[in-house]
Design an enzyme around this catalytic site. Structure first.
Site, PDB file in Angstrom:
ATOM      1  N   LYS A 289      -2.776  21.997 -28.434  1.00 17.16           N
ATOM      2  CA  LYS A 289      -2.663  20.629 -28.950  1.00 17.16           C
ATOM      3  C   LYS A 289      -3.734  20.516 -30.021  1.00 17.16           C
ATOM      4  CE  LYS A 289      -4.314  17.029 -28.783  1.00 17.16           C
ATOM      5  NZ  LYS A 289      -4.868  16.096 -29.766  1.00 17.16           N
TER       6      LYS A 289
ATOM      7  N   GLY B 282     -13.975  18.736 -24.383  1.00 16.75           N
ATOM      8  CA  GLY B 282     -14.129  17.472 -25.089  1.00 16.75           C
ATOM      9  C   GLY B 282     -14.899  16.486 -24.253  1.00 16.75           C
ATOM     10  N   SER B 283     -14.575  15.214 -24.453  1.00 15.53           N
ATOM     11  CA  SER B 283     -15.367  14.158 -23.828  1.00 15.53           C
ATOM     12  C   SER B 283     -15.023  13.997 -22.344  1.00 15.53           C
ATOM     13  CB  SER B 283     -15.103  12.838 -24.549  1.00 15.53           C
ATOM     14  OG  SER B 283     -13.736  12.489 -24.389  1.00 15.53           O
TER      15      SER B 283
ATOM     16  N   CYS C  87     -22.371  20.678 -27.066  1.00 14.49           N
ATOM     17  CA  CYS C  87     -22.296  20.313 -25.652  1.00 14.49           C
ATOM     18  C   CYS C  87     -23.567  20.703 -24.907  1.00 14.49           C
ATOM     19  CB  CYS C  87     -21.085  20.965 -25.016  1.00 14.49           C
ATOM     20  SG  CYS C  87     -20.906  22.685 -25.479  1.00 14.49           S
TER      21      CYS C  87
ATOM     22  N   GLU D 128     -24.056  11.220 -21.144  1.00 16.94           N
ATOM     23  CA  GLU D 128     -24.296  11.877 -22.431  1.00 16.94           C
ATOM     24  C   GLU D 128     -24.299  10.853 -23.571  1.00 16.94           C
ATOM     25  OE1 GLU D 128     -20.854  13.804 -24.241  1.00 16.94           O
ATOM     26  OE2 GLU D 128     -22.057  15.592 -24.620  1.00 16.94           O
TER      27      GLU D 128
ATOM     28  N   GLU E 235     -13.924  21.042 -19.511  1.00 18.80           N
ATOM     29  CA  GLU E 235     -15.343  21.201 -19.859  1.00 18.80           C
ATOM     30  C   GLU E 235     -15.710  19.951 -20.633  1.00 18.80           C
ATOM     31  OE1 GLU E 235     -17.381  23.997 -19.306  1.00 18.80           O
ATOM     32  OE2 GLU E 235     -15.754  24.590 -17.981  1.00 18.80           O
TER      33      GLU E 235
ATOM     34  N   GLY F 273     -11.800  11.945 -22.086  1.00 12.49           N
ATOM     35  CA  GLY F 273     -10.592  12.723 -22.384  1.00 12.49           C
ATOM     36  C   GLY F 273     -10.251  13.672 -21.237  1.00 12.49           C
ATOM     37  N   GLY F 274     -11.254  14.384 -20.732  1.00 14.41           N
ATOM     38  CA  GLY F 274     -11.020  15.342 -19.646  1.00 14.41           C
ATOM     39  C   GLY F 274     -10.489  14.655 -18.403  1.00 14.41           C
TER      40      GLY F 274
HETATM   41  P1  NAP Z   1     -12.338  14.157 -27.254  1.00 14.74           P
HETATM   42  O1  NAP Z   1     -12.324  12.916 -28.056  1.00 14.74           O
HETATM   43  O2  NAP Z   1     -12.302  14.030 -25.785  1.00 14.74           O
HETATM   44  O3  NAP Z   1     -11.089  15.033 -27.766  1.00 14.74           O
HETATM   45  C1  NAP Z   1     -10.760  16.294 -27.224  1.00 14.74           C
HETATM   46  C2  NAP Z   1      -9.246  16.439 -27.161  1.00 14.74           C
HETATM   47  O4  NAP Z   1      -8.714  15.647 -26.114  1.00 14.74           O
HETATM   48  C3  NAP Z   1      -8.531  16.009 -28.399  1.00 14.74           C
HETATM   49  O5  NAP Z   1      -7.489  16.934 -28.627  1.00 14.74           O
HETATM   50  C4  NAP Z   1      -7.972  14.654 -28.055  1.00 14.74           C
HETATM   51  O6  NAP Z   1      -6.794  14.474 -28.789  1.00 14.74           O
HETATM   52  C5  NAP Z   1      -7.683  14.792 -26.570  1.00 14.74           C
HETATM   53  N1  NAP Z   1      -7.791  13.539 -25.827  1.00 14.74           N
HETATM   54  C6  NAP Z   1      -8.899  12.770 -25.699  1.00 14.74           C
HETATM   55  N2  NAP Z   1      -8.642  11.717 -24.900  1.00 14.74           N
HETATM   56  C7  NAP Z   1      -7.351  11.830 -24.505  1.00 14.74           C
HETATM   57  C8  NAP Z   1      -6.484  11.044 -23.654  1.00 14.74           C
HETATM   58  N3  NAP Z   1      -6.935   9.928 -23.071  1.00 14.74           N
HETATM   59  N4  NAP Z   1      -5.234  11.468 -23.475  1.00 14.74           N
HETATM   60  C9  NAP Z   1      -4.782  12.583 -24.067  1.00 14.74           C
HETATM   61  N5  NAP Z   1      -5.550  13.358 -24.893  1.00 14.74           N
HETATM   62  C10 NAP Z   1      -6.805  12.992 -25.094  1.00 14.74           C
HETATM   63  O7  NAP Z   1     -13.649  15.019 -27.571  1.00 14.74           O
HETATM   64  P2  NAP Z   1     -14.260  15.426 -28.991  1.00 14.74           P
HETATM   65  O8  NAP Z   1     -14.815  14.221 -29.686  1.00 14.74           O
HETATM   66  O9  NAP Z   1     -13.291  16.242 -29.717  1.00 14.74           O
HETATM   67  O10 NAP Z   1     -15.488  16.384 -28.619  1.00 14.74           O
HETATM   68  C11 NAP Z   1     -16.776  15.897 -28.331  1.00 14.74           C
HETATM   69  C12 NAP Z   1     -17.075  15.972 -26.841  1.00 14.74           C
HETATM   70  O11 NAP Z   1     -16.774  17.285 -26.349  1.00 14.74           O
HETATM   71  C13 NAP Z   1     -18.518  15.747 -26.476  1.00 14.74           C
HETATM   72  O12 NAP Z   1     -18.589  14.938 -25.339  1.00 14.74           O
HETATM   73  C14 NAP Z   1     -19.046  17.147 -26.149  1.00 14.74           C
HETATM   74  O13 NAP Z   1     -20.157  17.168 -25.298  1.00 14.74           O
HETATM   75  C15 NAP Z   1     -17.832  17.743 -25.528  1.00 14.74           C
HETATM   76  N6  NAP Z   1     -17.842  19.215 -25.582  1.00 14.74           N
HETATM   77  C16 NAP Z   1     -17.947  19.899 -24.414  1.00 14.74           C
HETATM   78  C17 NAP Z   1     -17.995  21.288 -24.436  1.00 14.74           C
HETATM   79  C18 NAP Z   1     -18.103  22.068 -23.157  1.00 14.74           C
HETATM   80  O14 NAP Z   1     -18.007  23.278 -23.181  1.00 14.74           O
HETATM   81  N7  NAP Z   1     -18.289  21.433 -22.031  1.00 14.74           N
HETATM   82  C19 NAP Z   1     -17.905  21.977 -25.647  1.00 14.74           C
HETATM   83  C20 NAP Z   1     -17.779  21.240 -26.818  1.00 14.74           C
HETATM   84  C21 NAP Z   1     -17.733  19.852 -26.756  1.00 14.74           C
HETATM   85  P3  NAP Z   1      -6.266  13.083 -29.380  1.00 14.74           P
HETATM   86  O15 NAP Z   1      -7.457  12.415 -29.975  1.00 14.74           O
HETATM   87  O16 NAP Z   1      -5.229  13.457 -30.364  1.00 14.74           O
HETATM   88  O17 NAP Z   1      -5.702  12.398 -28.220  1.00 14.74           O
END
Ligand code: NAP
Length: 557
Positions: free
Chosen positions: A196, A256-257, A317, A419, A280, A260-261
């Site tokens: 995706k 991701g966040s 992260c 965070e 993650e 989202g997770g």
């Molecule tokens: P994000 O906003 O959660 O987006 C990640 C993915 O999830 C996107 O493809 C987004 O697509 C999808 N998504 C988010 N909410 C969704 C929902 N309610 N339903 C369906 N799909 C959903 O995160 P980000 O801004 O890209 O990344 C930043 C975050 O990632 C930070 O919190 C960071 O700490 C974390 N991170 C963690 C790691 C790790 O290894 N643990 C590594 C890197 C980053 P759409 O927007 O198209 O829905």
């Protein structure tokens, strides 16, 4: 194999499903959107057309068909495919780097390092697939000598779950995205992948997706082995939801966040046949700075931590978000040095407008807690200039923030425990060792944690270590939490909310195990068994035979 892409492919902005760019049937156009260059605020080409429902369903059906074909491929064929992807990604050269820099605002050197790490990860999983030991083959041969009951011939190994949906994060457009660790490990295990695409870096996503599809074709992989769904705009969330609900998808990899997770895990749990989601998520990565370490080199430690807080504008992260320090002269001196370093930066470029909004809201939320001092940074940052011409743009930027508080305020305020994704840190100044330990004992699960100490700090260090090792996936001594090696011993995981599956790692070779389940074959003939369990051991791997490690072939039925 030499890189196949020598001229820049023209990007379409469409999805790539089972090797085909889905331009034949356009959307109405109302859903189309453009990515933004965070360093300038300008919109970028191409216009992105989010995947339609038909694209999503087709990708899943093709992936399921491909899964059956992959099951009969030899490990070395999958290894060759992964090596070909690595060659192709490297072959994209400066074009890939420039595209990712424009879409993320991250520095060129950072993107080059990430590209190299992605290529290295693909090759590591190619080697892993070739060796096949990761399948953990175990054989207990039939035993008719037992007095009570004959033991049957039992053989087990890890088998792939099926098509995996991969969601990458905005802050790692290569390493946690289209051909990143989740995709590489899932393919290595024999699972087809449907990515995706992330709306913040769609051109980077399509560039990489094209070369993965090309590598699949050249290596004779079934065409549904990989698909890429363009996503974002008004279809934000909708594409991910439909994908996770599709019956042919058997597991989800998410980076991701926290929100989202958890949203995707809840969707997967709603299915008639719930599937695993390996999420993650965000992490505060606590660092404890013990007294003697600070007394001997507080300035140098402040420099290291400032670089870690500010690296990639704090959008990693593993950036340290919580610092635990005793309220002593050395502790105060450390805070003053750190404030000085963070205060020198007046503009940090953020990945996207939504990440900036998330950061400014968190800064305001933390600053609003009674007992918290904002030592560096701003609440209510200036709004975009209303006099700017309509076609003029501003960078998406923020100022770093440093907060201090006391141990009791930290313990009692849930708002301080989440965070704050961006260039900020909260220092907890504890008035005693006991207060420090109590505050530390209340931190959430994190991906990584660190302790700065000298031999003189040993007694307290033992207690700190005992607390932290139950709360983090990786514990660093005398160093910062940023900088994740891709290796066999690496653990990039941790207790909730850093991940929702604390027994797994998203980085390193063990990541492959997430996409498999153990399967046992009882009294099977040779042709019923995966190659790795055959009598003669054709792959030459280490197996556990009747409880003993062995590379030898065995006599058997
Ligand atoms: P994000 O906003 O959660 O987006 C990640 C993915 O999830 C996107 O493809 C987004 O697509 C999808 N998504 C988010 N909410 C969704 C929902 N309610 N339903 C369906 N799909 C959903 O995160 P980000 O801004 O890209 O990344 C930043 C975050 O990632 C930070 O919190 C960071 O700490 C974390 N991170 C963690 C790691 C790790 O290894 N643990 C590594 C890197 C980053 P759409 O927007 O198209 O829905």
């Amino acid at each position: 194999m030499p890189p196949m892409t020598t001229t820049p492919p023209e990007l379409s902005g469409f999805s790539i499903v089972a090797g085909e760019v889905r331009t034949r049937r356009s959307t109405t156009g109302a859903d189309a959107f453009r990515a933004v260059n965070p360093a300038t605020g300008a919109e970028l080409d191409p216009l992105i057309h989010p995947a339609t429902d038909e694209d999503i369903d087709l990708a899943c059906t093709e992936a399921w068909t491909a899964f059956a074909h992959l099951g009969v491929r030899e490990p070395r064929e999958i290894a060759r495919f992964l090596d070909a992807i690595a060659d192709q990604v490297r072959g994209l050269g400066a074009l890939l780097v420039a595209t990712a820099v424009a879409e993320t605002g991250l520095k060129q050197a950072r993107i080059e390092t990430e590209r190299d790490r992605t290529v290295f990860t693909l090759r590591m999983f190619a080697d892993l697939a070739r060796q096949a030991e990761w399948m953990q083959p175990a054989i207990d041969t039939a035993d008719s000598s037992r007095p009570t009951r004959v033991r049957p011939d039992l053989r087990s190994c890890l088998r792939p779950l099926g098509p995996v949906a991969v969601f990458g994060a905005s802050n790692f457009p290569l390493a946690y995205s289209t051909a990143g660790g989740d995709t590489a490990s899932a393919l290595a295990s024999g699972c087809p992948v449907i990515v995706k695409g992330h709306p913040a870096h769609p051109a980077t996503g399509e560039l990489v997706a094209r070369v993965v599809a090309e590598a699949a074709s050249v290596e004779g992989m079934p065409k549904g082995v990989f698909s890429y769904l363009a996503a974002g705009g008004r279809r934000e969330h909708a594409i991910g939801e439909r994908l996770v609900l599709n019956a042919n998808v058997r597991a989800v990899g998410f980076t991701g966040s926290f929100e989202g997770g958890n949203a995707l895990a809840a969707i997967a749990a709603r299915r008639p046949d719930p599937i695993p989601v390996f999420a993650e998520m965000g992490s505060t990565n606590p660092i404890v700075l013990l007294e003697d370490a600070l007394a001997s080199r507080s300035e140098a430690i402040a420099d290291e931590i400032a670089a870690s807080v500010l690296g990639s504008s704090g959008q990693m992260c593993t950036c340290p978000g919580l610092l635990f320090v005793r309220r002593t002269p050395a502790g105060e001196q450390f805070v003053a040095h750190l404030a000085d370093r963070l205060g020198r930066v007046d503009r940090a470029i953020m990945l996207s407008a939504s990440v900036r909004t998330g950061y400014t809201k968190r800064v305001e939320q933390i600053a609003s807690v009674r007992g918290v001092d904002l030592r560096v940074g701003e609440t209510n940052p200036p709004k975009p200039d209303p006099n700017l011409a309509a076609d003029a743009h501003e960078p998406i930027a923020v100022r770093p923030a440093l907060f201090t508080t006391d141990a009791a305020t930290f313990r009692e305020n849930a708002k301080l425990h989440d965070e704050a994704f961006g260039p900020s840190a909260l220092v907890v100044l504890a008035s005693s060792d006991a207060a420090l330990l109590e505050a530390l004992g209340s931190v959430q699960g994190a991906l990584a944690g660190a302790i700065y100490r000298t031999p003189s700090d040993e007694a307290l260090c033992d207690k700190v270590r005992a607390l932290l090792e139950h709360r983090v996936g990786r514990l660093v001594f005398n160093g910062v939490t940023t900088g994740v090696e891709v290796s066999h011993a690496m653990v990039h995981g941790g207790p909730y909310p850093a991940t929702n599956q604390p027994h797994t790692s998203a980085v390193g070779s063990s990541a492959v195990r997430r996409w498999c389940r153990p399967t046992c074959y009882q009294n099977a003939s040779q042709r019923d068994l995966p190659l790795v369990l055959h009598n003669e051991n054709p792959l030459g791997v280490h197996r556990v035979v009747n409880g003993q490690p062995s590379r030898e072939g065995i006599a058997g039925p």
